[in-house]
Design a protein around this motif. Structure first.
Motif, PDB file in Angstrom:
ATOM      1  N   GLY A  59       0.816  -1.211   0.000  1.00 42.31           N
ATOM      2  CA  GLY A  59       0.000   0.000   0.000  1.00 42.31           C
ATOM      3  C   GLY A  59       0.843   1.250   0.000  1.00 42.31           C
ATOM      4  N   LEU A  60       0.373   2.285   0.714  1.00 40.52           N
ATOM      5  CA  LEU A  60       1.070   3.562   0.732  1.00 40.52           C
ATOM      6  C   LEU A  60       0.936   4.252   2.089  1.00 40.52           C
ATOM      7  N   VAL A  61       1.956   5.010   2.422  1.00 42.68           N
ATOM      8  CA  VAL A  61       1.895   5.961   3.529  1.00 42.68           C
ATOM      9  C   VAL A  61       1.670   7.334   2.904  1.00 42.68           C
ATOM     10  N   GLY A  62       0.708   8.082   3.442  1.00 43.91           N
ATOM     11  CA  GLY A  62       0.389   9.399   2.905  1.00 43.91           C
ATOM     12  C   GLY A  62       0.551  10.488   3.950  1.00 43.91           C
ATOM     13  N   ILE A  63       1.002  11.660   3.523  1.00 46.99           N
ATOM     14  CA  ILE A  63       1.205  12.804   4.415  1.00 46.99           C
ATOM     15  C   ILE A  63       0.526  14.033   3.832  1.00 46.99           C
ATOM     16  N   ALA A  64      -0.120  14.801   4.708  1.00 44.64           N
ATOM     17  CA  ALA A  64      -0.716  16.082   4.312  1.00 44.64           C
ATOM     18  C   ALA A  64      -0.383  17.114   5.381  1.00 44.64           C
ATOM     19  N   SER A  65      -0.165  18.358   4.965  1.00 44.65           N
ATOM     20  CA  SER A  65       0.207  19.425   5.899  1.00 44.65           C
ATOM     21  C   SER A  65      -0.681  20.642   5.692  1.00 44.65           C
ATOM     22  N   LYS A  66      -0.881  21.370   6.797  1.00 48.64           N
ATOM     23  CA  LYS A  66      -1.618  22.629   6.728  1.00 48.64           C
ATOM     24  C   LYS A  66      -1.095  23.523   7.849  1.00 48.64           C
ATOM     25  N   GLY A  67      -0.361  24.573   7.471  1.00 48.79           N
ATOM     26  CA  GLY A  67       0.210  25.457   8.479  1.00 48.79           C
ATOM     27  C   GLY A  67       1.192  24.719   9.369  1.00 48.79           C
ATOM     28  N   THR A  68       0.961  24.778  10.672  1.00 48.93           N
ATOM     29  CA  THR A  68       1.843  24.125  11.640  1.00 48.93           C
ATOM     30  C   THR A  68       1.290  22.777  12.105  1.00 48.93           C
ATOM     31  N   THR A  69       0.480  22.160  11.250  1.00 48.85           N
ATOM     32  CA  THR A  69      -0.096  20.848  11.548  1.00 48.85           C
ATOM     33  C   THR A  69       0.128  19.922  10.363  1.00 48.85           C
ATOM     34  N   ALA A  70       0.411  18.655  10.650  1.00 45.00           N
ATOM     35  CA  ALA A  70       0.559  17.658   9.586  1.00 45.00           C
ATOM     36  C   ALA A  70       0.003  16.328  10.070  1.00 45.00           C
ATOM     37  N   ALA A  71      -0.468  15.537   9.122  1.00 44.40           N
ATOM     38  CA  ALA A  71      -1.026  14.224   9.429  1.00 44.40           C
ATOM     39  C   ALA A  71      -0.379  13.179   8.542  1.00 44.40           C
ATOM     40  N   VAL A  72      -0.263  11.971   9.077  1.00 46.02           N
ATOM     41  CA  VAL A  72       0.263  10.841   8.316  1.00 46.02           C
ATOM     42  C   VAL A  72      -0.715   9.686   8.452  1.00 46.02           C
ATOM     43  N   VAL A  73      -0.920   8.951   7.356  1.00 45.69           N
ATOM     44  CA  VAL A  73      -1.812   7.791   7.365  1.00 45.69           C
ATOM     45  C   VAL A  73      -1.111   6.623   6.690  1.00 45.69           C
ATOM     46  N   GLU A  74      -1.551   5.418   7.035  1.00 45.05           N
ATOM     47  CA  GLU A  74      -1.129   4.220   6.305  1.00 45.05           C
ATOM     48  C   GLU A  74      -2.374   3.511   5.810  1.00 45.05           C
ATOM     49  N   VAL A  75      -2.438   3.312   4.498  1.00 47.97           N
ATOM     50  CA  VAL A  75      -3.534   2.575   3.876  1.00 47.97           C
ATOM     51  C   VAL A  75      -2.924   1.372   3.171  1.00 47.97           C
ATOM     52  N   ASN A  76      -3.367   0.190   3.541  1.00 48.60           N
ATOM     53  CA  ASN A  76      -2.748  -1.036   3.036  1.00 48.60           C
ATOM     54  C   ASN A  76      -3.516  -1.680   1.895  1.00 48.60           C
ATOM     55  N   SER A  77      -2.768  -2.372   1.053  1.00 47.90           N
ATOM     56  CA  SER A  77      -3.333  -3.211  -0.006  1.00 47.90           C
ATOM     57  C   SER A  77      -2.570  -4.532   0.024  1.00 47.90           C
ATOM     58  N   GLU A  78      -3.010  -5.475  -0.791  1.00 50.21           N
ATOM     59  CA  GLU A  78      -2.353  -6.784  -0.794  1.00 50.21           C
ATOM     60  C   GLU A  78      -1.057  -6.783  -1.593  1.00 50.21           C
ATOM     61  N   THR A  79      -1.010  -5.993  -2.663  1.00 47.57           N
ATOM     62  CA  THR A  79       0.158  -6.029  -3.539  1.00 47.57           C
ATOM     63  C   THR A  79       0.673  -4.621  -3.831  1.00 47.57           C
ATOM     64  N   ASP A  80       1.945  -4.543  -4.172  1.00 46.85           N
ATOM     65  CA  ASP A  80       2.551  -3.280  -4.551  1.00 46.85           C
ATOM     66  C   ASP A  80       1.985  -2.782  -5.878  1.00 46.85           C
ATOM     67  N   PHE A  81       1.467  -3.705  -6.689  1.00 46.82           N
ATOM     68  CA  PHE A  81       0.862  -3.320  -7.965  1.00 46.82           C
ATOM     69  C   PHE A  81      -0.287  -2.336  -7.744  1.00 46.82           C
ATOM     70  N   VAL A  82      -1.115  -2.601  -6.739  1.00 48.97           N
ATOM     71  CA  VAL A  82      -2.231  -1.702  -6.435  1.00 48.97           C
ATOM     72  C   VAL A  82      -1.729  -0.353  -5.953  1.00 48.97           C
ATOM     73  N   ALA A  83      -0.609  -0.346  -5.218  1.00 47.72           N
ATOM     74  CA  ALA A  83      -0.043   0.915  -4.735  1.00 47.72           C
ATOM     75  C   ALA A  83       0.344   1.829  -5.898  1.00 47.72           C
ATOM     76  N   ARG A  84       0.567   1.256  -7.072  1.00 45.39           N
ATOM     77  CA  ARG A  84       0.913   2.057  -8.253  1.00 45.39           C
ATOM     78  C   ARG A  84      -0.324   2.457  -9.053  1.00 45.39           C
ATOM     79  N   ASN A  85      -1.503   2.010  -8.587  1.00 48.56           N
ATOM     80  CA  ASN A  85      -2.768   2.325  -9.239  1.00 48.56           C
ATOM     81  C   ASN A  85      -3.171   3.767  -8.903  1.00 48.56           C
ATOM     82  N   GLU A  86      -3.480   4.554  -9.941  1.00 48.80           N
ATOM     83  CA  GLU A  86      -3.780   5.972  -9.722  1.00 48.80           C
ATOM     84  C   GLU A  86      -5.014   6.181  -8.855  1.00 48.80           C
ATOM     85  N   GLN A  87      -6.007   5.306  -8.991  1.00 46.10           N
ATOM     86  CA  GLN A  87      -7.209   5.423  -8.158  1.00 46.10           C
ATOM     87  C   GLN A  87      -6.855   5.248  -6.682  1.00 46.10           C
TER      88      GLN A  87
END
Length: 309
Positions: A59-87
């Protein structure tokens, strides 16, 4: 019609779908069980449930920031192939942005409205499972914020801006120059990605982990046959080395390979023009802690074909 806990449990047992989605399905169909099952099926959730026992460690780890705050998430998939999927990448990026309002609560994040749809985040993921054909899950999230300073981020093995395999957030509090502070934060984030410290300093370490490490070292020293007094000194010395290895401020800064991180921060105060305090860091490495099932693909093929390997 009143939706009871028993009705939700019955629908969950029949479909394997999560409780919140089952409750919503029953509410949408006035408590009719068969209609609720159809409601879930039309949205791909019942199909998604059949995939829920498959290990999702990519899957992928995602980060978003706004001002002096930031968030990180982990969203998992079964294969790395899906992690390369634009959707999938779009979904993770959107969830990371929503996480800025979830305050580190992954359950609350799952129930937030997904932009441009009538779905929650968890329902949108369920529909993506049906379309893409792999198990996925929103695993975790953290929020980092400072009142005066910067929260800097770094993504390792990035596939897009803010999306990759390892995500780091570093919080630095200071009234000084924010551009210089941000540059230091970026270097610290890269250091953390490389060294994976367990805490900022020894006081922040899980004391259960510290006690276990000390017990292991003590047993090793005892086997050397040293006296109790010498053994204790040896244990103290090895524990100091352990703290240098696993606590951020005591580590050698990878940027120059010489300076301790605490000294690098102190030295940067001259450029920043004010005291600097490292208040927190978060490091998400994709799939860490998830038990992956190792398979022998050749053996699987041979077994399917009825051939002994």
């Amino acid at each position: 019609m009143e939706i009871t806990a028993g009705m939700v449990k019955q629908l969950r047992d029949a479909t394997g779908v999560g409780m919140m989605d089952c409750k919503k399905a029953l509410a949408e169909t006035n408590g009719e069980m068969e209609a609720a099952i159809d409601w879930l099926r039309t949205r791909g959730l019942a199909k998604a449930a059949k995939k829920a026992d498959r290990v999702a460690a990519e899957g992928l780890v995602g980060i978003a920031s706004k001002g002096t705050t930031a968030a990180v998430v982990e969203v998992n998939s079964e294969t790395d192939f899906v992690a390369r999927n634009e959707q999938f990448q779009t979904i993770v990026g959107t969830i990371a942005t929503l996480a800025l309002e979830a305050k580190g609560d992954v359950a609350a994040l799952g129930e937030m409205a997904y932009p441009g749809t009538s779905n929650t985040v968890s329902v949108e993921l369920g529909e993506a499972i049906a379309k893409i054909g792999e198990n996925m899950n929103l695993r975790r999230t953290e929020l980092v914020s400072v009142s005066d300073g910067v929260v800097e981020s770094y993504v390792h093995n990035a596939v897009k801006t803010g999306l990759g395999k390892i995500g780091i957030l570093v919080a630095l509090e200071s009234t000084g120059d924010k551009a210089a502070l941000s540059a230091l934060g970026k270097q610290l984030a890269m250091h953390i990605a490389a060294t994976n410290p367990l805490s900022i300093d020894p006081e922040d370490l899980d004391q259960t982990v510290v006690a276990r490490e000390r017990a292991i070292i003590l047993e090793q020293v005892k086997e050397s046959g040293k006296s109790a007094e010498i053994a204790e000194k040896m244990v103290d010395g090895r524990m100091r080395k352990y703290f240098e290895d696993v606590t951020l401020l005591a580590q050698t800064f990878v940027i120059d390979g010489e300076t301790k991180v605490r000294d690098a921060i102190k030295n940067a105060e001259k450029t920043v023009g004010a005291p600097i305090k490292l208040t927190r860091f978060v490091r998400f490495a994709l799939g860490e802690g998830i038990e992956k099932v190792e398979t022998d693909f050749a053996a699987e093929v041979a077994a399917t074909a009825g051939v002994k390997k």
